[in-house]
Design a protein around this motif. Structure first.
Motif, mmCIF file in Angstrom:
data_model
loop_
_atom_site.group_PDB
_atom_site.id
_atom_site.type_symbol
_atom_site.label_atom_id
_atom_site.label_comp_id
_atom_site.label_asym_id
_atom_site.label_seq_id
_atom_site.Cartn_x
_atom_site.Cartn_y
_atom_site.Cartn_z
ATOM 1 N N VAL B 177 -4.472 -3.605 4.040
ATOM 2 C CA VAL B 177 -3.677 -2.856 3.066
ATOM 3 C C VAL B 177 -2.844 -3.857 2.260
ATOM 4 O O VAL B 177 -2.107 -4.658 2.840
ATOM 5 N N VAL B 178 -2.998 -3.811 0.956
ATOM 6 C CA VAL B 178 -2.338 -4.799 0.097
ATOM 7 C C VAL B 178 -1.708 -4.084 -1.108
ATOM 8 O O VAL B 178 -1.841 -2.878 -1.280
ATOM 9 N N SER B 179 -1.065 -4.868 -1.940
ATOM 10 C CA SER B 179 -0.519 -4.353 -3.212
ATOM 11 C C SER B 179 -1.045 -5.214 -4.349
ATOM 12 O O SER B 179 -1.163 -6.437 -4.203
ATOM 13 N N PHE B 180 -1.385 -4.591 -5.449
ATOM 14 C CA PHE B 180 -1.891 -5.320 -6.622
ATOM 15 C C PHE B 180 -0.864 -5.249 -7.746
ATOM 16 O O PHE B 180 -0.246 -4.211 -7.970
ATOM 17 N N ASP B 181 -0.717 -6.372 -8.408
ATOM 18 C CA ASP B 181 0.150 -6.383 -9.591
ATOM 19 C C ASP B 181 -0.455 -7.341 -10.614
ATOM 20 O O ASP B 181 0.052 -8.434 -10.848
ATOM 21 N N GLN B 222 -2.195 -2.173 -11.090
ATOM 22 C CA GLN B 222 -0.910 -2.224 -10.402
ATOM 23 C C GLN B 222 -0.846 -1.044 -9.425
ATOM 24 O O GLN B 222 -0.807 0.114 -9.842
ATOM 25 N N CYS B 223 -0.880 -1.340 -8.194
ATOM 26 C CA CYS B 223 -0.768 -0.291 -7.178
ATOM 27 C C CYS B 223 -0.282 -0.908 -5.859
ATOM 28 O O CYS B 223 -0.426 -2.108 -5.636
ATOM 29 N N GLU B 224 0.278 -0.060 -5.024
ATOM 30 C CA GLU B 224 0.844 -0.543 -3.761
ATOM 31 C C GLU B 224 0.164 0.135 -2.585
ATOM 32 O O GLU B 224 -0.301 1.278 -2.688
ATOM 33 N N ASP B 225 0.145 -0.573 -1.493
ATOM 34 C CA ASP B 225 -0.388 -0.056 -0.220
ATOM 35 C C ASP B 225 -1.773 0.552 -0.385
ATOM 36 O O ASP B 225 -2.001 1.740 -0.147
ATOM 37 N N ILE B 226 -2.657 -0.259 -0.827
ATOM 38 C CA ILE B 226 -4.037 0.184 -1.008
ATOM 39 C C ILE B 226 -4.944 -0.793 -0.257
ATOM 40 O O ILE B 226 -4.613 -1.980 -0.108
ATOM 41 N N GLY B 231 -8.990 -1.269 -3.837
ATOM 42 C CA GLY B 231 -8.374 -1.801 -5.040
ATOM 43 C C GLY B 231 -9.378 -2.540 -5.902
ATOM 44 O O GLY B 231 -9.412 -2.381 -7.135
#
Lengths: 111, 428
Positions: B177-181, B222-226, B231
């Motif tokens: 589980v990661v976050s993208f920015d 851009q998304c979190e906890d995916i 992602g």
């Protein structure tokens, strides 16, 4: 040295004396008592009520071991010294000699 | 010297003096003396016998010695007893010795108890399902711990496949589980992050390049906890691309090639216990036998059978019977049968109200197997067009020895895996 030693003087050295008697060969209680008495010229008289609890205590510490024998027609318990008992005897003998030397040098008219 | 009080209380001296001759002790009196010691020391019979024999030997030897030295027997006995001491002081001397023995026995007992408890704990720990080195039946795991355990067991079975080793490692990483920015970052930057942060090489396939996805292509996500895989999928979907796992790498290719078998991902999923659950569930609910007719087999002659419809219910075979176990004895013509079939097929949703005009043979129903049900479910619910036998694509699916073997796109296979896991959970 015809008088018997006081209990306070003997306390702490009885183990050493019994181990010493058993150092050469196996003995039974009555014989141990006799040998102690003879070796000390009658000054150490170890009563049976003291000797047997002492033997059992030494056995519980594995300094001596016992075995029953009926070959003489009488059921008898023989005691012999263990390796741990021999070590303890050597150590206590050395300490005892050092102690005697110390006391001898301190006492007036002896050292 | 006065006699010890213990002897006086028991009358030992007077009786011993009377009966002691030739250095022989009175056994009864000595037993009384020993009995007193035993009670004071709380000795058992064995201990009492041992100490008694030893003391008796000493006493007799001492009396004999005194007599030999000229003492009268009664005097010898009296002196020997006096030297022995009273029972109370004797018992007190012995007490400390017995205490040592008892303490040692307690220590041994406690040591063995602790060691035993530790070993039992170790044994339970070793056979606990999560820690079992030798494994346990997967069905048992599923029953005990729910569908997640089963799914875990499937993943383990996948991981155990040597051929899927590198792929499986990448799959596990994609589950993180990661976050993208990423805001207008070049795809090259994405590839760099994938390699640097997650140890996965990303390769652009020629089909993707042909579809105008290059290293310089700007990407925004851009998304979190995916999940990392989700992602990446999302990111590539905006560029008409997707990815597959090949040789431990991620290969990005065009979505236009989704049906191209060269880009298929092979997935093996253990569905053995799931099949058992399906069968068990159907037996319990009577789905396979008690629902109205769903599957109809129609044939004009023996050996030629056509499947018209299928489902969870009974099977009607309409044709010319060889043995006349029919409702009517009249032989039907082929036209009559055909007419009946047309009627059946046109009113398939109302099979209970069908009236057959010709002689109809109702054959024993052929049950649909749990394997077929599962395959049908997968083909109907996931990438329906991609299957070679039921759709227009090239994907294949089969069940061999309780293993579901699928050749489809990675995303389709991921969905199938999720479906199987979900079924496991729901059928508990």
């Amino acid at each position: 040295m015809t008088d018997q030693f006081t209990k306070d003087l003997m306390r702490g050295s009885l183990d050493l004396m019994v181990l010493s008697v058993l150092a050469t060969e196996s003995q039974y209680g009555y014989l141990i008592q006799k040998k102690l008495n003879l070796a000390t010229g009658g000054t150490v008289k170890l009563p049976a009520g003291t000797l047997y609890p002492l033997l059992h205590r030494l056995e519980s510490k594995r300094l001596i071991r016992s075995r029953w024998d009926s070959s003489s027609g009488r059921r008898r318990k023989w005691y012999s010294i263990t390796a741990a008992g021999k070590k303890r005897l050597d150590k206590q003998t050395t300490q005892w000699k050092q102690y005697v030397d110390c006391v001898t040098q301190l006492l007036p008219g002896i050292g | 010297m006065p006699l010890p009080s213990a002897y006086e209380n028991n009358g030992v001296p007077s009786r011993i003096r009377r009966e002691f001759g030739e250095a022989r002790m009175n056994q009864d009196e000595f037993e009384t003396y020993l009995g007193l010691i035993s009670r004071l020391l709380r000795l058992n019979r064995s201990q009492r016998d041992s100490i008694g024999d030893e003391l008796r030997d000493h006493m007799e030897l001492r009396v004999a010695e005194l007599i030999n030295s000229g003492a009268e027997p009664h005097q010898a006995t009296r002196q020997a007893l006096e030297e022995f001491g009273d029972a109370a002081s004797f018992a007190k001397q012995f007490e400390s010795v017995l205490l040592v023995y008892r303490r040692r026995w307690m220590m041994r007992f406690m040591t063995f108890s602790i060691a035993g408890t530790f070993l039992v704990g170790l044994f339970i720990f070793s056979i606990w399902p999560d820690n079992a080195r030798f494994g346990s039946p997967s069905a048992s795991i599923a029953q005990d711990s729910g569908g997640d355990q089963e799914a875990k067991s499937q993943q383990q079975s996948l991981a155990s496949s040597a051929a899927d080793g590198p792929e499986n490692k990448v799959r596990n990483t994609l589950e993180k589980v990661v976050s993208f920015d990423f805001d207008d970052e070049s795809f090259a930057e994405i590839m760099k992050v994938m390699r640097g942060d997650y140890g996965i090489n990303v390769i652009l396939d020629h089909s993707a390049r042909d579809d105008s996805l290059s290293e310089d292509e700007p990407v925004t996500l851009q998304c979190e906890d995916i999940r990392l895989g989700a992602g990446l999928e999302l990111m590539l979907a905006g560029k008409n691309a997707t990815f597959m796992i090949r040789g431990g790498n991620i290969v990005v290719y065009s979505l236009d090639e989704l049906d191209n078998s060269n880009y298929f991902d092979r997935r093996i999923i253990n569905v053995r216990s799931l099949l058992e659950k399906i069968e068990k569930f159907e037996k319990l609910s009577g789905l396979n036998n008690k629902q109205p007719g769903i599957q109809i087999l129609v044939g004009s002659s023996a050996g030629h059978v056509k499947r018209v419809n299928r489902g969870g219910g009974g099977v009607f075979q309409i044709g010319v019977p060889k043995s006349p176990t029919t409702a009517q004895n009249n032989k039907p013509s082929q036209n009559q049968n055909d007419a009946a079939v047309k009627k059946l097929t046109s009113g398939a949703s109302d099979t209970n109200s069908i009236v057959l005009s010709g002689p109809v043979h109702v054959a024993p129903m052929k049950e649909i197997t749990a394997e077929q049900r599962l395959v049908d479910l997968v083909q109907q619910s996931i990438a329906a067009d991609s299957w070679a036998d039921t759709g227009s694509g090239n994907a294949t699916i089969m069940i061999v020895g309780g293993l579901l073997v699928v050749n489809n796109s990675r995303s389709a296979n991921d969905q199938i895996q999720d479906l199987v896991n979900g079924l496991h959970r729901m059928m508990q």
